[in-house]
Design a protein around this motif. Structure first.
Motif, PDB file in Angstrom:
ATOM      1  N   LEU A   1      29.634  38.904  13.768  1.00 56.25           N
ATOM      2  CA  LEU A   1      28.776  39.309  14.890  1.00 56.25           C
ATOM      3  C   LEU A   1      27.488  38.503  14.880  1.00 56.25           C
ATOM      4  CD1 LEU A   1      29.047  43.188  14.520  1.00 56.25           C
ATOM      5  CD2 LEU A   1      30.195  41.772  16.247  1.00 56.25           C
ATOM      6  N   ALA A   2      26.987  38.221  16.084  1.00 55.12           N
ATOM      7  CA  ALA A   2      25.702  37.506  16.180  1.00 55.12           C
ATOM      8  C   ALA A   2      24.887  38.143  17.287  1.00 55.12           C
ATOM      9  CB  ALA A   2      25.944  36.037  16.490  1.00 55.12           C
ATOM     10  N   GLY A   3      23.596  37.804  17.314  1.00 60.52           N
ATOM     11  CA  GLY A   3      22.752  38.241  18.432  1.00 60.52           C
ATOM     12  C   GLY A   3      22.877  37.251  19.585  1.00 60.52           C
ATOM     13  N   TRP A   4      22.116  37.478  20.637  1.00 60.49           N
ATOM     14  CA  TRP A   4      22.216  36.657  21.846  1.00 60.49           C
ATOM     15  C   TRP A   4      21.870  35.186  21.549  1.00 60.49           C
ATOM     16  CZ3 TRP A   4      24.748  37.246  26.062  1.00 60.49           C
ATOM     17  CH2 TRP A   4      24.401  36.576  27.232  1.00 60.49           C
ATOM     18  N   GLY A   5      20.997  34.969  20.576  1.00 65.06           N
ATOM     19  CA  GLY A   5      20.593  33.605  20.229  1.00 65.06           C
ATOM     20  C   GLY A   5      21.564  32.905  19.295  1.00 65.06           C
ATOM     21  N   ASN A   6      22.515  33.646  18.738  1.00 65.05           N
ATOM     22  CA  ASN A   6      23.556  33.091  17.856  1.00 65.05           C
ATOM     23  C   ASN A   6      22.989  32.331  16.664  1.00 65.05           C
ATOM     24  OD1 ASN A   6      26.230  32.720  17.174  1.00 65.05           O
ATOM     25  ND2 ASN A   6      26.355  30.720  18.169  1.00 65.05           N
ATOM     26  N   THR A   7      21.881  32.831  16.098  1.00 69.63           N
ATOM     27  CA  THR A   7      21.262  32.083  15.007  1.00 69.63           C
ATOM     28  C   THR A   7      21.726  32.503  13.618  1.00 69.63           C
ATOM     29  OG1 THR A   7      19.403  33.560  15.371  1.00 69.63           O
ATOM     30  CG2 THR A   7      19.125  31.284  16.090  1.00 69.63           C
ATOM     31  N   ALA A   8      22.121  33.770  13.423  1.00 72.09           N
ATOM     32  CA  ALA A   8      22.456  34.204  12.057  1.00 72.09           C
ATOM     33  C   ALA A   8      23.653  35.151  12.062  1.00 72.09           C
ATOM     34  CB  ALA A   8      21.240  34.876  11.417  1.00 72.09           C
ATOM     35  N   PRO A   9      24.858  34.652  12.395  1.00 68.29           N
ATOM     36  CA  PRO A   9      26.022  35.548  12.438  1.00 68.29           C
ATOM     37  C   PRO A   9      26.316  36.138  11.059  1.00 68.29           C
ATOM     38  CG  PRO A   9      26.548  33.346  13.311  1.00 68.29           C
ATOM     39  CD  PRO A   9      25.209  33.260  12.667  1.00 68.29           C
ATOM     40  N   SER A  10      26.854  37.353  11.053  1.00 64.25           N
ATOM     41  CA  SER A  10      27.261  37.929   9.764  1.00 64.25           C
ATOM     42  C   SER A  10      28.485  38.826   9.979  1.00 64.25           C
ATOM     43  CB  SER A  10      26.105  38.717   9.125  1.00 64.25           C
ATOM     44  OG  SER A  10      25.811  39.859   9.885  1.00 64.25           O
ATOM     45  N   MET A  11      29.228  39.025   8.880  1.00 61.25           N
ATOM     46  CA  MET A  11      30.489  39.777   8.910  1.00 61.25           C
ATOM     47  C   MET A  11      30.241  41.250   8.627  1.00 61.25           C
ATOM     48  SD  MET A  11      33.296  38.291   9.366  1.00 61.25           S
ATOM     49  CE  MET A  11      34.930  38.198   8.794  1.00 61.25           C
ATOM     50  N   ALA A  12      30.901  42.118   9.385  1.00 55.93           N
ATOM     51  CA  ALA A  12      30.807  43.564   9.116  1.00 55.93           C
ATOM     52  C   ALA A  12      32.094  44.226   9.561  1.00 55.93           C
ATOM     53  CB  ALA A  12      29.627  44.163   9.883  1.00 55.93           C
ATOM     54  N   GLU A  13      32.317  45.435   9.066  1.00 56.83           N
ATOM     55  CA  GLU A  13      33.420  46.231   9.601  1.00 56.83           C
ATOM     56  C   GLU A  13      32.923  46.853  10.911  1.00 56.83           C
ATOM     57  OE1 GLU A  13      34.640  49.616   7.296  1.00 56.83           O
ATOM     58  OE2 GLU A  13      36.417  49.892   8.556  1.00 56.83           O
ATOM     59  N   VAL A  14      33.670  46.644  11.981  1.00 52.65           N
ATOM     60  CA  VAL A  14      33.213  47.125  13.287  1.00 52.65           C
ATOM     61  C   VAL A  14      34.035  48.348  13.682  1.00 52.65           C
ATOM     62  CG1 VAL A  14      32.983  46.530  15.724  1.00 52.65           C
ATOM     63  CG2 VAL A  14      32.488  44.820  13.976  1.00 52.65           C
TER      64      VAL A  14
END
Ligand SMILES: Cc1cc2nc3c(=O)[nH]c(=O)nc-3n(C[C@H](O)[C@H](O)[C@H](O)COP(=O)(O)OP(=O)(O)OC[C@H]3O[C@@H](n4cnc5c(N)ncnc54)[C@H](O)[C@@H]3O)c2cc1C
Length: 449
Positions: free
Chosen positions: A8-21
């Motif tokens: 997942l990332a924010g709108w700026g796509n600067t720091a994606p990270s993995m999580a259980e969704v």
């Protein structure tokens, strides 16, 4: 209820990270998800940085919390699930003669996200921020569910606005809507050749308008530094449409016209193309025009006309730098624009607005004064140092950055800019004693472990 692991990332796509969704559809499923942590809620992911991410933990998508009650015409209120977007409310409410009292630059945000950031619009100087129009909300916390109003628990009510999800998961909210006679906005536009001109006009004249925003060109230097287009207006009365028969008085907002289907490998936006875009925007605006009728979409949410426009920035992404300073420190706006243009940092048209007083919440962003928001592509090697210097300048002026846009603030700088952060954590620990609620943002700025 088990979820899948997703990046997942924010709108700026600067720091994606993995999580259980996880995607709860019922309140019982939300309660189950909150029985362990770390966990954080997520709406439509329109925050620029990492507040709706939880690396190695759980992200709870709020879109399944979706229900829309009919508008209560006696009180002008609507009760909605936290996963309903402002776009979805407006599709129903405009036809009934009501507008969402505070809308940001995009309608594609959920009510949960709007409360968590206590979002502001172009009318903050008159109408305050989103929480000022929330009558009540129901909140799921690790200790159970609670209905919160300003009267029942003012501490939890105001802290939740701006807490970026750290006090619990908003399930549902009742919002006070703004009555409108038409879906058109009567707009006065004026072009200014430099920053002093536009700031002077805003400081002296904004109080006469419900909505005001200036689009500032941050790529010009010298006498034209900070040239700007100022648009101000209010909802047009029904009488303003007389003789303009083609205009439906209560038209719902328009759907996007275009979509950016994929992320181009090197991005489409660079110093040259941004400069050309800014120039075209400035030239297309009338030098001065009064009382023009604009649709809701074109006045409030011009960027929503292109779906997923953030992809144009390419895989490296972009960040938004939004700060506020009080009236006594308006010169920081000039310094920020000067620093960016003299350091050759490209920035899209910046958005300059006036704020009224902030809310009592410990992480309330607004301060009475000026807020400037700059969209900047990631990439220029000088960018981190320039922004670090700006952080110093903003904090020395008693100002702060907006957490819904931030992707890079340090714990030290956050603590200086938000000296009441400990008060937020006192409230959060009251409803979440084990500290299950936590996000990439809250860990990055040192709010949670
Ligand atoms: C083009 C554009 C223009 C924008 N203009 C403005 C503007 O003018 N003014 C402004 O204030 N903001 C503006 N924003 C920012 C945006 O309004 C906020 O970031 C908003 O919070 C996004 O809502 P969301 O539903 O996408 O939430 P997300 O970005 O997914 O999450 C934001 C925060 O809300 C929390 N959250 C989400 N759902 C819940 C829930 N149910 N319960 C508790 N917490 C929850 C998350 O944990 C996270 O901390 C803009 C963003 C974009 C992309």
């Amino acid at each position: 209820m088990s979820g899948h692991h997703e990046l997942l990332a924010g709108w700026g796509n600067t720091a994606p990270s993995m999580a259980e969704v996880v995607r709860p559809r019922t309140e019982a499923e939300v309660a189950l998800a909150l029985s362990s942590g770390p966990i954080i809620a997520r709406g439509l992911g329109r925050s620029y940085g990492d507040p709706a991410q939880c690396a190695g933990g759980t992200v709870l998508l709020n879109r399944g919390l979706w229900h829309l009650s009919p508008i209560d015409l006696a009180s002008g209120t609507i009760t909605v699930g936290a996963g309903v977007s402002l776009d979805e409310i407006l599709r129903v409410s405009v036809a009934a003669g009501y507008f969402v009292a505070v809308t940001p630059g995009t309608r594609q945000v959920t009510v949960g996200g709007a409360i968590a950031a206590d979002i502001h619009g172009k009318n903050h100087h008159l109408d305050g921020s989103f929480m000022n129009h929330v009558v009540s909300f129901r909140l799921a916390t690790p200790l159970g569910e609670v209905t919160v109003t300003k009267e029942s628990d003012p501490g939890l009510f105001w802290a939740t606005g701006g807490a970026m999800g750290l006090t619990g998961v908003v399930l549902e909210a009742t919002l006070a809507l703004m009555p409108i006679e038409s879906s058109w906005v009567s707009v006065d536009t004026e072009r200014f050749e430099n920053l002093d001109g536009v700031m002077d006009a805003m400081a002296t004249g904004d109080a006469d308008y419900r909505y005001s925003v200036a689009w500032v060109d941050c790529m010009t230097e010298g006498p034209r530094m900070g040239r700007a287009v100022l648009t101000r207006g209010d909802h047009a009365p029904r009488s303003a449409l007389e003789g303009r028969s083609a205009r439906h008085p209560l038209e719902p907002p328009a759907a996007p016209l275009l979509s950016v289907p994929l992320t181009p490998p090197s991005g489409l936006l660079n110093r040259l193309s941004i400069s050309a875009f800014n120039e075209a925007w400035f030239r297309k605006a009338p030098k001065k025009a009064d009382g023009e009728l604009h649709s809701l979409s074109s006045f409030f949410h011009p960027l929503d006309g292109v779906d997923r426009w953030n992809r144009m920035h390419g895989p490296r992404g972009f960040l938004q730098y939004q700060f506020v300073v009080d009236d006594a420190h308006g010169e920081v706006v000039r310094t920020a624009i000067e620093r960016l243009s003299s350091n050759k940092v490209p920035s899209f048209l910046a958005v300059l607005k006036r704020f009224g007083p902030g809310n009592p919440g410990p992480l309330s962003f607004p301060l009475e004064g000026w807020t400037l928001a700059l969209d900047i592509p990631v990439g220029p090697p000088q960018l981190p140092a320039v922004l670090d210097q700006l952080d110093e300048i903003v904090s020395e002026a008693g100002g702060r950055l907006y957490l819904a846009k931030d992707s890079r603030l340090s714990p030290e700088m956050f603590a200086t800019m938000y000296p009441r952060a400990a008060d937020l954590m006192d409230v959060a620990r009251r409803v979440d004693p084990e500290g299950r609620l936590s996000s990439d943002l809250s860990r990055r700025i040192g709010l949670t472990d």
